[in-house]
Design a protein around this motif. Structure first.
Motif, PDB file in Angstrom:
ATOM      1  N   ILE A 413       0.839  -1.204   0.000  1.00 38.56           N
ATOM      2  CA  ILE A 413       0.000   0.000   0.000  1.00 38.56           C
ATOM      3  C   ILE A 413       0.870   1.249   0.000  1.00 38.56           C
ATOM      4  O   ILE A 413       0.645   2.192  -0.774  1.00 38.56           O
ATOM      5  N   VAL A 414       1.870   1.283   0.880  1.00 35.90           N
ATOM      6  CA  VAL A 414       2.782   2.447   0.976  1.00 35.90           C
ATOM      7  C   VAL A 414       3.486   2.673  -0.356  1.00 35.90           C
ATOM      8  O   VAL A 414       3.573   3.799  -0.857  1.00 35.90           O
ATOM      9  N   MET A 415       3.979   1.583  -0.940  1.00 28.48           N
ATOM     10  CA  MET A 415       4.707   1.659  -2.215  1.00 28.48           C
ATOM     11  C   MET A 415       3.797   2.196  -3.321  1.00 28.48           C
ATOM     12  O   MET A 415       4.147   3.136  -4.050  1.00 28.48           O
ATOM     13  N   ASN A 416       2.611   1.602  -3.441  1.00 26.26           N
ATOM     14  CA  ASN A 416       1.696   1.971  -4.527  1.00 26.26           C
ATOM     15  C   ASN A 416       1.181   3.404  -4.386  1.00 26.26           C
ATOM     16  O   ASN A 416       1.076   4.135  -5.378  1.00 26.26           O
ATOM     17  N   MET A 417       0.845   3.796  -3.154  1.00 27.93           N
ATOM     18  CA  MET A 417       0.324   5.157  -2.937  1.00 27.93           C
ATOM     19  C   MET A 417       1.387   6.213  -3.255  1.00 27.93           C
ATOM     20  O   MET A 417       1.093   7.240  -3.864  1.00 27.93           O
ATOM     21  N   THR A 418       2.636   5.929  -2.851  1.00 27.51           N
ATOM     22  CA  THR A 418       3.709   6.898  -3.118  1.00 27.51           C
ATOM     23  C   THR A 418       3.993   6.992  -4.616  1.00 27.51           C
ATOM     24  O   THR A 418       4.201   8.090  -5.152  1.00 27.51           O
ATOM     25  N   MET A 419       4.000   5.832  -5.287  1.00 27.59           N
ATOM     26  CA  MET A 419       4.237   5.841  -6.742  1.00 27.59           C
ATOM     27  C   MET A 419       3.126   6.574  -7.464  1.00 27.59           C
ATOM     28  O   MET A 419       3.385   7.361  -8.383  1.00 27.59           O
ATOM     29  N   ARG A 421       1.151   8.936  -6.310  1.00 29.94           N
ATOM     30  CA  ARG A 421       1.279  10.373  -6.053  1.00 29.94           C
ATOM     31  C   ARG A 421       2.429  10.964  -6.864  1.00 29.94           C
ATOM     32  O   ARG A 421       2.310  12.054  -7.439  1.00 29.94           O
ATOM     33  N   GLY A 422       3.543  10.227  -6.937  1.00 26.71           N
ATOM     34  CA  GLY A 422       4.703  10.707  -7.685  1.00 26.71           C
ATOM     35  C   GLY A 422       4.426  10.834  -9.169  1.00 26.71           C
ATOM     36  O   GLY A 422       4.829  11.819  -9.804  1.00 26.71           O
ATOM     37  N   VAL A 423       3.695   9.873  -9.717  1.00 30.74           N
ATOM     38  CA  VAL A 423       3.350   9.897 -11.148  1.00 30.74           C
ATOM     39  C   VAL A 423       2.421  11.072 -11.450  1.00 30.74           C
ATOM     40  O   VAL A 423       2.557  11.747 -12.477  1.00 30.74           O
ATOM     41  N   ARG A 424       1.465  11.289 -10.554  1.00 24.53           N
ATOM     42  CA  ARG A 424       0.519  12.400 -10.754  1.00 24.53           C
ATOM     43  C   ARG A 424       1.216  13.760 -10.704  1.00 24.53           C
ATOM     44  O   ARG A 424       0.803  14.704 -11.375  1.00 24.53           O
ATOM     45  N   GLN A 425       2.264  13.855  -9.897  1.00 27.55           N
ATOM     46  CA  GLN A 425       2.962  15.137  -9.726  1.00 27.55           C
ATOM     47  C   GLN A 425       4.094  15.335 -10.727  1.00 27.55           C
ATOM     48  O   GLN A 425       4.664  16.427 -10.794  1.00 27.55           O
ATOM     49  N   THR A 426       4.432  14.288 -11.479  1.00 22.29           N
ATOM     50  CA  THR A 426       5.553  14.363 -12.423  1.00 22.29           C
ATOM     51  C   THR A 426       5.050  14.222 -13.851  1.00 22.29           C
ATOM     52  O   THR A 426       4.550  13.154 -14.232  1.00 22.29           O
ATOM     53  N   LEU A 454      11.569   8.863 -13.215  1.00 20.55           N
ATOM     54  CA  LEU A 454      10.986   7.602 -12.735  1.00 20.55           C
ATOM     55  C   LEU A 454      11.792   7.034 -11.565  1.00 20.55           C
ATOM     56  O   LEU A 454      11.226   6.521 -10.590  1.00 20.55           O
ATOM     57  N   ARG A 455      13.113   7.116 -11.673  1.00 27.54           N
ATOM     58  CA  ARG A 455      13.967   6.595 -10.595  1.00 27.54           C
ATOM     59  C   ARG A 455      13.800   7.403  -9.315  1.00 27.54           C
ATOM     60  O   ARG A 455      13.874   6.848  -8.216  1.00 27.54           O
ATOM     61  N   ASN A 456      13.535   8.669  -9.454  1.00 27.34           N
ATOM     62  CA  ASN A 456      13.284   9.494  -8.272  1.00 27.34           C
ATOM     63  C   ASN A 456      11.969   9.100  -7.600  1.00 27.34           C
ATOM     64  O   ASN A 456      11.882   9.032  -6.359  1.00 27.34           O
ATOM     65  N   ILE A 457      10.944   8.812  -8.413  1.00 28.39           N
ATOM     66  CA  ILE A 457       9.655   8.345  -7.867  1.00 28.39           C
ATOM     67  C   ILE A 457       9.844   7.017  -7.146  1.00 28.39           C
ATOM     68  O   ILE A 457       9.334   6.811  -6.043  1.00 28.39           O
ATOM     69  N   LEU A 458      10.598   6.090  -7.774  1.00 28.30           N
ATOM     70  CA  LEU A 458      10.847   4.784  -7.160  1.00 28.30           C
ATOM     71  C   LEU A 458      11.631   4.948  -5.861  1.00 28.30           C
ATOM     72  O   LEU A 458      11.338   4.281  -4.853  1.00 28.30           O
ATOM     73  N   TYR A 459      12.600   5.840  -5.874  1.00 28.13           N
ATOM     74  CA  TYR A 459      13.416   6.082  -4.671  1.00 28.13           C
ATOM     75  C   TYR A 459      12.537   6.582  -3.519  1.00 28.13           C
ATOM     76  O   TYR A 459      12.657   6.107  -2.379  1.00 28.13           O
ATOM     77  N   GLN A 460      11.647   7.538  -3.808  1.00 28.29           N
ATOM     78  CA  GLN A 460      10.759   8.064  -2.763  1.00 28.29           C
ATOM     79  C   GLN A 460       9.831   6.976  -2.232  1.00 28.29           C
ATOM     80  O   GLN A 460       9.553   6.908  -1.024  1.00 28.29           O
ATOM     81  N   SER A 461       9.363   6.109  -3.136  1.00 27.56           N
ATOM     82  CA  SER A 461       8.468   5.017  -2.737  1.00 27.56           C
ATOM     83  C   SER A 461       9.181   4.032  -1.820  1.00 27.56           C
ATOM     84  O   SER A 461       8.652   3.639  -0.766  1.00 27.56           O
ATOM     85  N   LEU A 462      10.398   3.641  -2.214  1.00 25.86           N
ATOM     86  CA  LEU A 462      11.177   2.716  -1.387  1.00 25.86           C
ATOM     87  C   LEU A 462      11.569   3.353  -0.063  1.00 25.86           C
ATOM     88  O   LEU A 462      11.588   2.685   0.979  1.00 25.86           O
ATOM     89  N   HIS A 463      11.869   4.640  -0.108  1.00 23.74           N
ATOM     90  CA  HIS A 463      12.216   5.370   1.114  1.00 23.74           C
ATOM     91  C   HIS A 463      11.067   5.286   2.126  1.00 23.74           C
ATOM     92  O   HIS A 463      11.294   5.000   3.312  1.00 23.74           O
ATOM     93  N   ASN A 464       9.836   5.492   1.665  1.00 18.58           N
ATOM     94  CA  ASN A 464       8.677   5.434   2.557  1.00 18.58           C
ATOM     95  C   ASN A 464       8.451   4.023   3.102  1.00 18.58           C
ATOM     96  O   ASN A 464       8.053   3.845   4.261  1.00 18.58           O
TER      97      ASN A 464
END
Length: 491
Positions: A413-419, A421-426, A454-464
């Motif tokens: 859930i954390v991974m998918n929600m962050t991704m 949000r990141g896609v919507r903002q990028t 894309l790698r920045n979005i993935l990084y933020q998702s993994l970070h969370n």
């Protein structure tokens, strides 16, 4: 030396238990490698997730039942029964002609697998003294870490050179060898059943586990059906209350409620639940980092967590030395410190950390895993009567299974929600692009302009994800603090 140990060929029985544990461990993950081929053959992509989840679900439900029967009927007959069920489920899974049939036989396979880990650890408790037991338990538990590395390689080889059916068929000869070795070389005194099986308690516990695990399966899906999830949680609460009420008055309960009067028993199981949740996040998402951000091949990414399996064994050996001298409370404080360091480092890591950095994290976490899991198993075994070792061990195994199963949904859930949000903002990115990024074979299809985004979005998702994992370890520290009154004792 116990009577069971003196009558048995300890070395050969131990080898049989290792093989059985590895067979069960690898079966939980090797299917993922073959799943694209299976879906292409059986055409059931909508049911794909159930091939994995039904195995975990029936495995968890069966575990406490086997533990109780191992104490009342005997380790050997229940272990053999579990292996037989596992073999039948494996062969029939390989013969499946539709996804629905495969799911049914995977459920049977999971019921059989539910006997392997808890009864293996119970037999080890029967045939080994305390200090040696920690070392053997460490080797046995490390099979899960080794399986997570070997499974993709072995699965790919079998699918490429034989067919997906052999991922299941291979369990037949291995399982038969284990059966023969246990039958011939393991000898225990016959046990006399004094009471009937606790049917009411078993039913309520089964309903509790079924409802809570199904709820978390639904939470991991997109979109989430919150009405069904709410009903599942309501059923979980009601059935759990009924289970406790029934067990308090049962003549021979499935899980004696008196066990929960022991603070060390409760704390050790809470800690192992939380650490197992951290462990599954670490094993699943660290390779995603090395593949999606560093662009390494899947085989190379898998080796990012390999040192943890090796250091797990070292941590278990170390636990064996410590358990005879200091309390489980102090050992868990030490073990959680190792994991906490690894968790903090993962949260603070920059995106393009060299691969060697992940190997160092793996070494640190592996020592912590070995210390924690081994101390937990031996502590719960030593806080109960000899007639309840099977129940205590199986409950500890159940906590590990639930920790992994429930937390992987939370991490998802954390991974998918962050991704999302990141896609919507990028601008210029999409979730389909994220799928391509995580797979190194398709990442080169993406334009060089969009890759950094894309790698920045993935990084933020993994970070969370790793922030949540860190919180689990902090809660585990708090839970262990409850047992501080026993800090001066030892087993």
């Amino acid at each position: 030396m116990t009577k069971t140990a003196s009558k048995s060929n300890v070395a050969l029985v131990t080898i049989a238990l290792f093989v059985a544990t590895f067979m069960s461990a690898i079966e939980g993950t090797i299917v993922s490698t073959a799943m694209p081929t299976i879906v292409g053959d059986l055409r059931g992509v909508a049911l794909m997730n159930w091939v994995f989840s039904i195995f975990l679900l029936t495995n968890a439900i069966a575990t406490p039942i086997y533990g109780k029967l191992a104490d009342s009927v005997g380790r050997k007959p229940m272990f053999i029964l579990g292996i037989l069920i596992f073999i039948v489920g494996s062969v029939m899974s390989g013969l499946s002609h539709s996804m629905l049939v495969l799911i049914i036989w995977r459920a049977i396979q999971g019921i059989g697998a539910g006997s392997i880990m808890p009864i293996s650890n119970t037999i080890i408790a029967d045939i080994y003294p305390l200090e040696k037991r920690a070392q053997i338990l460490g080797l046995n538990s490390s099979a899960w870490g080794i399986a997570s590395v070997v499974a993709p390689l072995l699965g790919g080889f079998i699918v490429d050179h034989l067919s997906w059916h052999w991922i299941f068929f291979i369990n037949l000869p291995i399982g038969l060898i284990v059966l023969i070795m246990v039958q011939w070389f393991f000898h225990e005194e016959k046990r006399h059943v004094k009471s009937k099986m606790d049917i009411a308690g078993t039913s309520w516990l089964t309903l509790t586990l079924l409802a809570v695990m199904y709820a978390f399966q639904l939470i991991g899906q997109n979109p989430i059906n919150w009405k069904v999830v709410a009903v599942c949680f309501l059923v979980t609460i009601i059935s759990a209350i009924m289970f406790i009420r029934v067990e308090r008055v049962a003549k021979d309960p499935l899980i004696p409620m008196a066990l929960f009067d022991n603070r060390t028993f409760v704390v050790q199981n809470i800690v192992v639940f939380l650490v197992s949740g951290f462990l599954i996040g670490y094993e699943v998402y660290l390779p995603d980092w090395t593949q999606g951000i560093l662009g390494l091949r899947a085989s190379m990414a898998g080796f990012a967590v390999t040192p943890s399996s090796l250091m797990w064994i070292f941590g278990s050996f170390f636990a064996g030395k410590l358990l005879a001298r200091i309390s489980p409370y102090r050992i868990i404080n030490l073990s959680l410190f190792f994991i906490l360091v690894g968790a903090i480092v993962m949260v603070l890591l920059p995106a393009y950390t060299p691969f060697a950095g992940f190997l160092l994290i793996s070494v640190i976490c592996g020592i912590g895993f070995g210390l924690t899991i081994t101390t937990s198993i031996i502590s719960v075994q030593n806080t109960v009567k000899p007639t309840e070792i099977g129940v205590a061990t199986s409950f500890n195994t159940l906590c590990r299974t639930l920790g992994q199963t429930l937390m992987i949904s939370v991490f998802g859930i954390v991974m998918n929600m962050t991704m999302l949000r990141g896609v919507r903002q990028t601008q210029g990115t999409s979730l389909k692009m994220m799928d391509k990024l995580i797979n190194p074979q398709t990442a080169n299809e993406l334009s060089t302009n969009v890759l950094p985004k894309l790698r920045n979005i993935l990084y933020q998702s993994l970070h969370n994800v790793f922030v949540v994992a860190l919180i689990l370890i902090l809660i585990a520290y708090a839970a262990n603090f409850i047992d501080r009154k026993n800090r001066n004792g030892h087993l």
